[in-house]
Every structure is written in C-alpha cells, then in structure tokens.
Design an enzyme around this catalytic site. Structure first.
Site, PDB file in Angstrom:
ATOM      1  N   GLY A  21       0.808  -1.231   0.000  1.00 29.72           N
ATOM      2  CA  GLY A  21       0.000   0.000   0.000  1.00 29.72           C
ATOM      3  C   GLY A  21       0.832   1.267   0.000  1.00 29.72           C
ATOM      4  O   GLY A  21       2.022   1.264   0.325  1.00 29.72           O
TER       5      GLY A  21
ATOM      6  N   GLY B 141     -14.733  -2.456   9.489  1.00 32.32           N
ATOM      7  CA  GLY B 141     -15.368  -3.604   8.832  1.00 32.32           C
ATOM      8  C   GLY B 141     -15.823  -4.543   9.943  1.00 32.32           C
ATOM      9  O   GLY B 141     -15.006  -5.020  10.737  1.00 32.32           O
TER      10      GLY B 141
ATOM     11  N   ASN C 228     -12.983  -6.767  11.829  1.00 32.33           N
ATOM     12  CA  ASN C 228     -12.028  -7.537  11.043  1.00 32.33           C
ATOM     13  C   ASN C 228     -10.604  -7.014  11.276  1.00 32.33           C
ATOM     14  O   ASN C 228     -10.340  -5.835  11.104  1.00 32.33           O
ATOM     15  CB  ASN C 228     -12.422  -7.376   9.566  1.00 32.33           C
TER      16      ASN C 228
ATOM     17  N   HIS D 282      18.928  21.961  21.430  1.00 34.05           N
ATOM     18  CA  HIS D 282      19.077  22.819  22.615  1.00 34.05           C
ATOM     19  C   HIS D 282      17.736  23.329  23.143  1.00 34.05           C
ATOM     20  O   HIS D 282      16.923  23.828  22.372  1.00 34.05           O
ATOM     21  CB  HIS D 282      19.903  24.071  22.289  1.00 34.05           C
TER      22      HIS D 282
HETATM   23  P1  TTP Z   1      -4.850   0.064   3.602  1.00 29.15           P
HETATM   24  O1  TTP Z   1      -4.381   0.509   4.947  1.00 29.15           O
HETATM   25  O2  TTP Z   1      -6.302   0.109   3.314  1.00 29.15           O
HETATM   26  O3  TTP Z   1      -4.088   0.847   2.453  1.00 29.15           O
HETATM   27  P2  TTP Z   1      -2.696   1.576   2.505  1.00 29.15           P
HETATM   28  O4  TTP Z   1      -1.708   0.836   3.319  1.00 29.15           O
HETATM   29  O5  TTP Z   1      -2.287   1.880   1.109  1.00 29.15           O
HETATM   30  O6  TTP Z   1      -2.982   2.937   3.277  1.00 29.15           O
HETATM   31  P3  TTP Z   1      -3.849   4.228   2.846  1.00 29.15           P
HETATM   32  O7  TTP Z   1      -5.285   3.809   2.856  1.00 29.15           O
HETATM   33  O8  TTP Z   1      -3.504   5.186   3.941  1.00 29.15           O
HETATM   34  O9  TTP Z   1      -3.363   4.716   1.524  1.00 29.15           O
HETATM   35  O10 TTP Z   1      -4.372  -1.423   3.311  1.00 29.15           O
HETATM   36  C1  TTP Z   1      -4.448  -2.488   4.225  1.00 29.15           C
HETATM   37  C2  TTP Z   1      -3.258  -3.388   4.015  1.00 29.15           C
HETATM   38  O11 TTP Z   1      -3.255  -3.942   2.703  1.00 29.15           O
HETATM   39  C3  TTP Z   1      -1.950  -2.678   4.147  1.00 29.15           C
HETATM   40  O12 TTP Z   1      -1.073  -3.555   4.787  1.00 29.15           O
HETATM   41  C4  TTP Z   1      -1.518  -2.422   2.722  1.00 29.15           C
HETATM   42  C5  TTP Z   1      -2.102  -3.573   1.974  1.00 29.15           C
HETATM   43  N1  TTP Z   1      -2.500  -3.285   0.590  1.00 29.15           N
HETATM   44  C6  TTP Z   1      -1.814  -3.876  -0.459  1.00 29.15           C
HETATM   45  O13 TTP Z   1      -0.839  -4.611  -0.249  1.00 29.15           O
HETATM   46  N2  TTP Z   1      -2.243  -3.652  -1.734  1.00 29.15           N
HETATM   47  C7  TTP Z   1      -3.318  -2.870  -2.025  1.00 29.15           C
HETATM   48  O14 TTP Z   1      -3.664  -2.726  -3.209  1.00 29.15           O
HETATM   49  C8  TTP Z   1      -4.005  -2.244  -0.924  1.00 29.15           C
HETATM   50  C9  TTP Z   1      -5.190  -1.353  -1.178  1.00 29.15           C
HETATM   51  C10 TTP Z   1      -3.576  -2.489   0.366  1.00 29.15           C
END
Ligand code: TTP
Length: 394
Positions: free
Chosen positions: A9, A136, A161, A309
């Site tokens: 993400g 969720g 969740n 400081h």
């Molecule tokens: P999110 O926290 O929903 O997404 P994000 O980490 O990009 O954060 P933000 O919403 O602030 O931009 O994602 C939940 C988890 O899933 C997190 O560990 C990142 C991962 N993720 C991916 O690996 N691929 C993806 O396409 C998305 C949307 C999330």
C-alpha cells in the site's frame, strides 16, 4: 502455515511520514512495523512468508532478504495498488497447494492470539471495539462468520475484522473478485465466498492495532517499546540516571545529567544530553540527537532527527533528519482538554488522543524559538522562521 503479508500500500493516510518510505517500514521500537507482523507470524508457526510489495518496494526487500528468523521469504510485486484481493492474487503464484494465511503488513498482532488463529481452520481474527461502525464488522451467526460489513450504521456485532485470515486451499481459485463500490478488489469478497462454501470461525484477538494514521504510529511504539527489557550496551556517563526498562544500544551515548525514564529506546549512533530528560515510550532513532536542556516525552525520533538545545517535544513524530532550532516548543495538550485533531487526506479528524504534539515529515526544520501547536503537521522539508508560532499545517 504459508503466510502472505500485504505490504504494497501507499499509506496515504500516514503522510507525510510515507512520502518517501513505505508505511510497513516505519519504525516501531527497534524494527520496522512489518517486521513485527512477520515476527508474530513466525511465532504463530508460519512456514514461509510471501511479502506483497509495491510502493517503495526495494526498502522492504532489502530489510528481509531471502530468509528471516529461519523462515524463507519470497517477494511478489503488486504493480498497482488495486486492492487487497489483487495483492493476494499477486502473491498466489508463490503459494503451494493448501491453506494459507493472510496478514496486513501494517498491523500489530499479539503472538498468542495469532497462534490460535493459525491452529484453526478457515478463520478470521476479530477484535472487540466500542465503535464498530467505523470499521469492517464481522457478521457472526450461529457461531460462524458470514462475512464482513464495511462501516455499517447498525453493526451486527462489536467484533471487527483485523485483516488476519486463514483461507482454505480452494480460495487460491477465488481471487478474481468484482470491483467493489469503493473501486477496489477486496479480500473480504474472497472471505464471503469462503463463508458460503465452508464454516469460517471467528478467533477473538486479545490485542491488535491497525497502524494507518500518524498517531497510530505513536500507539504502535507505546505497545512495542513497552515490551522492551532493560539493556544498556552504549556509553553511559556515570552522572546519567536510567530508570526502569531503558535500552541504550551499542554505539549510542548518554551524557552527564541525563534522566531517562523507561520504557525508552536509544538506538545505535544516537546521543542524548548533557542534561536532557527523556520519558514515556520514547524512541531516539539511529544517529538522532537530543541535546542540552531538551525534554522529550512519548515521541518517535527517526534516523538523524536532531533537537539540539533547550526544547520540549511531547507526543510527536519527527521524521528522518528533522532539525528543531534552539528553543522550539511543542504543545501537546489543548486548553479545553478535548482530543487533538489532525488533518488526514484533507479532512480534520479527531485522533481520540488528549495528548498529541506534532508530526514532521523528513527534513523539516524549525527556526529558533518556534512554537508548534498540537496537531500541526509539517510536511517533508518544511521550514519555520525564528520565533514563529505555527498553528496550521504547512
Ligand atoms: P490500507 O491501509 O487500506 O491501504 P494503505 O496501506 O495503502 O494505506 P492508505 O489507505 O492510507 O493509503 O491497506 C491495508 C493493508 O493492505 C496494508 O497492509 C496495505 C495492503 N494493501 C496492499 O498490499 N495492496 C493494495 O492494493 C491495498 C489497497 C492495500
């Protein structure tokens, strides 16, 4: 149990801290956030870790390498962040036939709870909250999970969740889901299919933390710094007073007149003092500096952050190579005692924290005698003039 860890993400809600660093690599105590997730997975019995990377992927790959804590590690690149189901699909080619676990790479899980999940069949980890409508929520009927409902007005339960799942082997074929209303390919739709095809149980977690917004990085450090045991390896002057569970890593220095109240962590190459006061789940990162007459409380200094400081820094996050001029003071409490608000993606949000200081992107600088109001965000490279009173983000 083969385990996919989602770490691709962009971490937009965590900006500016994720401007040039992936969220899973943000520091939590003595390691990156995602390393705690992987540690929990390994303790729970992960046989192989597949890290799904994308945004700033190299940093994650470099940290883990081909093996971590005796467990093989593979990397799958998710080119575009199209959602959690898409992330799992990117990693599916590294899976062997059989059940698999999926964990969010930006969440802290407690080890015994995760172990319980790993010992269960198709299952999802849940966490009880007072305000389920903001998450969720698990729809649980007759002891089985029926699905996850996003931010419902009338939540069917108070269990949310956690993003930790054990999927049955067939789920490897269910990853092509439809785009959701919010335009993403959602893993909860894969879970919904699993709930239709088999019994999915809910495993209640004792402790869990989703680290998505800047103040949650402070909460993550409060949790993990709180687990450290006293360990003094650096150079500590005889006139310093280290109280409780303080860790001073090798290569760090603590000078005369310093008081550090644990839990606190001073990382390698960092220096504290002379005459400084550090307390409350603070992390002074690698090569960071807390100088003369500086008080730091419940804060995270990333690598090279310097407060040289006569300053006060409370409940704040200072990015890499931030530099506070002499006399810079941070307010961390509102006069009305209400929870401090922060702007996340353009929206003012209550952090729920009565005490919160400032969030500074990498290389932000303050002029001498700057006052920073609680809840202010300084973007990467931002600067203040001497004597300024900063009440808005910049
Ligand atoms: P999110 O926290 O929903 O997404 P994000 O980490 O990009 O954060 P933000 O919403 O602030 O931009 O994602 C939940 C988890 O899933 C997190 O560990 C990142 C991962 N993720 C991916 O690996 N691929 C993806 O396409 C998305 C949307 C999330």
């Amino acid at each position: 149990m083969q385990t996919l860890v989602l770490a691709a993400g962009q971490g937009t809600r965590m900006r500016p801290l994720t401007e040039s660093r992936p969220k899973p690599m943000l520091p939590v105590a003595d390691r990156p956030l995602v390393a705690h997730t992987v540690d929990a997975a390994v303790a729970a019995g992960a046989s192989k870790i597949v890290l799904i990377v994308g945004y700033e992927a190299e940093e994650v790959k470099e940290y883990f390498g081909a093996e971590y804590a005796g467990v093989p590690v593979e990397f799958a690149v998710q080119e575009e962040q199209r959602g959690t189901a898409d992330a799992v699909r990117a990693g599916a080619e590294y899976l062997d036939p059989g059940p698999f676990a999926v964990l969010n790479g930006d969440a802290l899980y407690d080890h015994p709870s995760l172990e319980e999940l790993y010992n269960d069949g198709p299952a999802v980890g849940s966490y009880r909250v007072d305000n389920p409508s903001e998450y969720g929520v698990l729809d649980i009927r007759d002891g089985n999970v029926r699905g996850v409902i996003e931010k419902p007005e009338n939540p069917p339960s108070d269990r949310i969740n956690t993003g930790a799942y054990i999927f049955p082997p067939e789920a490897q074929n269910w990853l092509d889901v439809e785009t959701s209303e919010r335009g993403e390919l959602e893993l909860t739709d894969v879970l919904a299919r699993a709930c239709e095809e088999s019994d999915v149980t809910d495993v209640p977690f004792d402790r869990w933390l989703d680290v998505g917004r800047p103040w949650e990085l402070l909460a993550a450090n409060e949790w993990k710094v709180g687990e450290l045991d006293r360990d003094i390896r650096g150079e500590v002057h005889g006139g310093a007073d280290l109280r409780g569970d303080v860790v001073v890593e090798e290569g760090a220095t603590v000078d005369a007149g310093v008081v550090i109240e644990g839990p606190a962590l001073v990382r390698s190459g960092a220096s504290v003092g002379p005459n400084a006061y550090v307390r409350g789940a603070t992390v002074i990162g690698e090569d960071a500096k807390v100088g003369h007459g500086v008080e730091v409380k419940n804060s995270v200094f990333m690598e090279g952050a310097t407060v040289g400081h006569l300053s006060y820094v409370g409940d704040s996050v200072l990015g890499r190579d931030v530099n506070f001029g002499a006399g810079t003071k941070v307010a961390n409490l509102r006069h009305d005692g209400e929870a401090v608000k922060l702007t996340v993606k353009g929206e003012r949000i209550s952090t729920g924290r009565r005490k919160l200081g400032v969030i500074c992107g990498d290389e932000a600088k303050t002029g001498i005698n700057t006052s920073l109001n609680s809840g202010v965000i300084l973007s990467e490279g931002a600067a203040t003039k001497p004597g300024e009173s900063v009440t808005r983000d910049r």
